[in-house]
Write an enzyme that holds these catalytic residues in place. Structure first.
Site, PDB file in Angstrom:
ATOM      1  N   CYS A  40       5.188  32.926   8.491  1.00 17.59           N
ATOM      2  CA  CYS A  40       3.761  33.745   7.830  1.00 17.59           C
ATOM      3  C   CYS A  40       3.204  33.531   9.134  1.00 17.59           C
ATOM      4  CB  CYS A  40       2.718  32.508   7.474  1.00 17.59           C
ATOM      5  SG  CYS A  40       3.629  32.483   5.881  1.00 17.59           S
ATOM      6  N   HIS A  67      -4.309  35.162   8.661  1.00 19.42           N
ATOM      7  CA  HIS A  67      -2.989  35.080   7.276  1.00 19.42           C
ATOM      8  C   HIS A  67      -3.444  35.292   5.960  1.00 19.42           C
ATOM      9  CE1 HIS A  67       0.642  34.076   5.179  1.00 19.42           C
ATOM     10  NE2 HIS A  67       0.417  32.818   5.164  1.00 19.42           N
ATOM     11  N   ASN A 109       0.762  36.997  -0.812  1.00 21.09           N
ATOM     12  CA  ASN A 109       0.767  36.313   0.491  1.00 21.09           C
ATOM     13  C   ASN A 109       2.226  36.840   0.561  1.00 21.09           C
ATOM     14  OD1 ASN A 109       1.962  35.199   2.310  1.00 21.09           O
ATOM     15  ND2 ASN A 109       1.737  33.269   1.491  1.00 21.09           N
TER      16      ASN A 109
END
Ligand code: UT7
Length: 332
Positions: A116, A256, A286
């Site tokens: 990520c 994020h 995500n």
């Protein structure tokens, strides 16, 4: 001589058409819309369907749009970095495949594996090539086809992730804009909490690893959550402190998009109001390396030259980091 910085001079995202809603997930695993929305903030995510459709499709679509909107000839591109944990294949690099798909015949490139935080690592790497003078036009892609490694019988992971990504163009500037500072961190002792067990050199694919469902992302959600909340907020605060920035100086926080609760905690720690926080987790979930460029793409029309922007991420590895950038152009 004026300092050369790397400025983002364009951003483009791409998400596949198929929308996987919370309601459809309710038919697949024991979950419900209310739990997903209240625990994560996610309403729907995109899925890349079809045979032979890898992460390169997402990357190439984003890069094609980026080249078009910035009026850039693909032959001018010196370098392509593709941050991803779901490359088309272990090798060659998805960056090479994307370069071929978009006609960037004069570029070299490689993939970068930092989960990520991959887009932040990619930005810092690309910026170094620009600052040293080694490259003039660098494309950084953050993209993942998470559906290729998600177990859709595991309700703790399948509700979070989606497919998508984006790309930015980095070019040199002598103005007081661009990538100003980054703090990047990693801690390999976090591997047990978020990883893919099989398919690598330690545990190559066998009928047994397939039967044991070891080719899917494994996550101990609550442990990752605890580390994410603390580390993402700490590193964002650190990059602000060392550059004497307060919440009032910040035009946008680009966090994020892993969990709305982690995003809220980071914003609180930075003393940044909700109206300054980029948020699209409700639509895309995500997308791992894809979340940050997708946010910049969604909010591009609201960004003004000189805006102070803090990007922050936390993910598998563990990896985490925060970048301070000054936006380089007004809405077109
Ligand atoms: O992007 C890379 C880094 N990743 C992250 O930052 C993700 C960090 N982790 C998270 O976002 C959260 O931990 C999750 C969203 C994955 C899980 O949320 P949580 O609040 O930490 O839930 P939990 O794992 O502590 O589980 C709480 C309860 C459990 O039930 P019991 O044991 O209390 O009866 C779970 O079984 O919620 C249950 N549960 C679910 N219920 C309905 C877990 N998943 C689901 C589900 N639907 N999908």
């Amino acid at each position: 001589m004026a300092k050369i910085r790397a400025a983002i001079t364009g951003v483009q995202g791409y998400v596949p058409d198929y929308v996987l809603t919370n309601q459809e997930l309710e038919t697949m695993v024991d979950t419900n819309d209310e739990w997903i929305q209240s625990r994560t903030g996610i309403v729907e995510r995109r899925i890349l369907k079809g045979e032979n459709q890898g992460t390169s499709v997402i990357g190439a679509e984003a890069v094609k749009g980026l080249l078009e909107k910035t009026g850039t000839d693909p032959l001018e591109i010196d370098m392509i970095i593709c941050a991803t944990v779901t490359p088309d294949m272990p090798f060659p690099a998805t960056a090479n495949i994307v370069a071929d798909m978009v006609g960037a015949k004069n570029s070299f490139g490689y993939d970068l594996s930092a989960a990520c935080s991959g887009f932040l690592y990619g930005l810092a790497t690309g910026a170094s090539f620009i600052e040293s003078g080694a490259a003039k036009k660098v494309i950084v892609i953050g993209a993942d086809k998470m559906s290729s490694i998600i177990d859709y019988t595991d309700r703790t992971t399948c509700i979070i992730f989606g497919d998508g990504g984006g790309a930015v163009l980095l070019e040199p500037t002598e103005e007081e804009v661009g990538i100003m500072d980054s703090i990047l961190k990693s801690d390999g002792s976090g591997a047990p909490y978020l990883h893919m067990k099989a398919g690598g050199s330690r545990k190559p694919a066998t009928p047994e690893t397939v039967a044991a469902r070891e080719h899917y992302a494994y996550q101990e959600g609550s442990t990752v959550f605890k580390f994410a909340v603390t580390n993402m907020a700490d590193v964002a605060a650190e990059v602000m402190d060392r550059n004497n920035l307060t919440g009032d100086d910040i035009a946008w926080l680009v966090p994020h998009q892993a969990n709305k609760r982690i995003i809220d905690a980071t914003a609180r720690r930075m003393d940044v109001g909700d109206d300054k926080v980029m948020l699209n987790i409700q639509r895309y979930g995500n997308t791992t390396a894809g979340t940050l460029p997708l946010c910049l793409w969604d909010y591009e029309s609201q960004l003004k030259k000189g805006d102070n922007i803090i990007l922050a991420a936390f993910g598998g590895g563990f990896t985490w980091g925060a970048t301070w950038l000054k936006w380089a152009y007004d809405p077109k």
